[in-house]
Scaffold this motif. Structure first.
Motif, mmCIF file in Angstrom:
data_model
loop_
_atom_site.group_PDB
_atom_site.id
_atom_site.type_symbol
_atom_site.label_atom_id
_atom_site.label_comp_id
_atom_site.label_asym_id
_atom_site.label_seq_id
_atom_site.Cartn_x
_atom_site.Cartn_y
_atom_site.Cartn_z
ATOM 1 N N GLU A 132 0.872 -1.176 0.000
ATOM 2 C CA GLU A 132 0.000 0.000 0.000
ATOM 3 C C GLU A 132 0.907 1.224 0.000
ATOM 4 O OE1 GLU A 132 -2.772 -0.130 3.265
ATOM 5 O OE2 GLU A 132 -3.910 -1.787 2.399
ATOM 6 N N GLU A 134 1.733 5.016 0.390
ATOM 7 C CA GLU A 134 1.076 6.078 1.161
ATOM 8 C C GLU A 134 2.022 7.250 1.400
ATOM 9 O OE1 GLU A 134 -1.178 4.679 4.497
ATOM 10 O OE2 GLU A 134 -1.644 2.754 3.523
ATOM 11 N N ASP A 163 2.481 0.736 3.627
ATOM 12 C CA ASP A 163 1.739 0.039 4.669
ATOM 13 C C ASP A 163 1.522 -1.388 4.171
ATOM 14 O OD1 ASP A 163 0.015 -0.763 6.658
ATOM 15 O OD2 ASP A 163 -1.680 0.451 5.963
HETATM 16 MN MN MN Z 1 -2.908 1.603 4.545
#
Ligand code: MN
Length: 300
Positions: A132, A134, A163
């Motif tokens: 993920e 970010e 993440d």
């Molecule tokens: Mn996340």
């Protein structure tokens, strides 16, 4: 200013040609507890800034390939993470809620790793580990109940963040807590250099294939809202990290992959993925295949 930690807790400023070591100015690394010197440094940064600027102008530049970058903060008191904070990611996950009405979860600070560290996959056969991409926010001051209007007072700077997560229906924190599941770096860009953090293009590639491409303008709960929400509940401390949520395009990584994240005005880092032998648990005994509904990337 681009601030790094390197070679076991030394602190430096990244410049064109490499890194200037400013450890002497900030008492780093702390002899007893090397990780905390970065937190003390962030807390005292404003007062130290003139001396740092002078040191950078005069200091010897260490080439990047002669040092090893550490995660830019050590021992943050917490990593605050906002789930489902882009609509297109919500759609691909089939989630009916959004971060605006959901609040946050926490990742353990021990999950933080750095730009030179591999992402180590746990031994959980039958499960996918997803990336993920970010935007990471680094908190600069001890603060509580910060209003939307005053959000900038809380922010020290920005960094790239991944993440990482084992997909499944089990407790979210459990699936996101493994060591190396929160790579940050390659440095912290101080907030004064990023006028509009709510308009940053962000991309992630796996083995050169573009997987995620979005812009922070599409955040559902915006950055002022994230600061307001987190600080309504908890005191924020220097070095705390906020994972602002991932856009569409999440997907699996496997042993041998190379994951690259890049965010406008911040920088980029490329991490190796390798299979570890630890992390097996009966919690993940049942196989699980995430029903991802592929979305068009919003910022190709
Ligand atoms: Mn996340």
């Amino acid at each position: 200013m681009r601030l790094v930690r390197f070679d076991g807790g030394r602190i430096g400023v990244a410049t064109q040609g490499g890194v200037v070591d400013i450890s002497r100015l900030v008492g780093a690394p702390d002899a007893e507890w090397p990780e905390v010197s970065s937190l003390r440094f962030i807390a005292r940064f404003d007062g130290l800034r003139p001396a740092i600027e002078q040191a950078v102008a005069q200091g010897e530049v260490l080439p990047l390939d002669a040092i090893r970058l550490d995660p830019p903060v050590g021992f943050a008191s917490k990593v605050i993470a906002y789930p489902v904070n882009y609509h297109a990611h919500g759609k691909e996950m089939g989630a009916t809620y959004r971060a605006k009405n959901q609040g946050f979860f926490l990742k353990p600070p021990s999950s933080i790793s750095g730009p030179a560290d591999p992402i180590v996959l746990p031994d959980v056969p039958g499960r996918e580990v997803h990336h993920e991409a970010e935007l990471g926010i680094i908190i600069g001051k001890t603060c509580r109940s910060v209003s939307r209007e005053n959000w900038r007072e809380a922010v020290f700077g920005y960094t790239c963040l991944m993440d990482m997560v084992v997909r499944g229906r089990e407790e979210r924190v459990f699936r996101k807590a493994y060591d190396t599941f929160c790579p940050i770096g390659p440095w912290i860009v101080t907030a004064d250099e990023i006028a509009a953090p709510d308009a940053l293009s962000m991309k992630l590639w796996v083995n050169g294939e573009l997987r995620q491409a979005a812009n922070t303008r599409d955040l559902v709960l915006d950055i002022p809202g994230m600061i307001e929400t987190a600080s309504a509940v908890m005191t924020l401390y220097p070095g705390d990290v906020i994972a602002t949520g991932t856009p569409e395009g999440v997907g699996p990584v496997v042993d041998g992959d190379s994951v690259r994240i890049a965010i406008d005005q911040i920088g980029e880092m490329t991490l190796d993925v390798r299979q570890g032998s630890e992390g097996g648990t009966e919690v993940f005994e049942a196989p699980y295949e995430p029903p991802i509904v592929k979305q068009e990337l919003t910022d190709r």
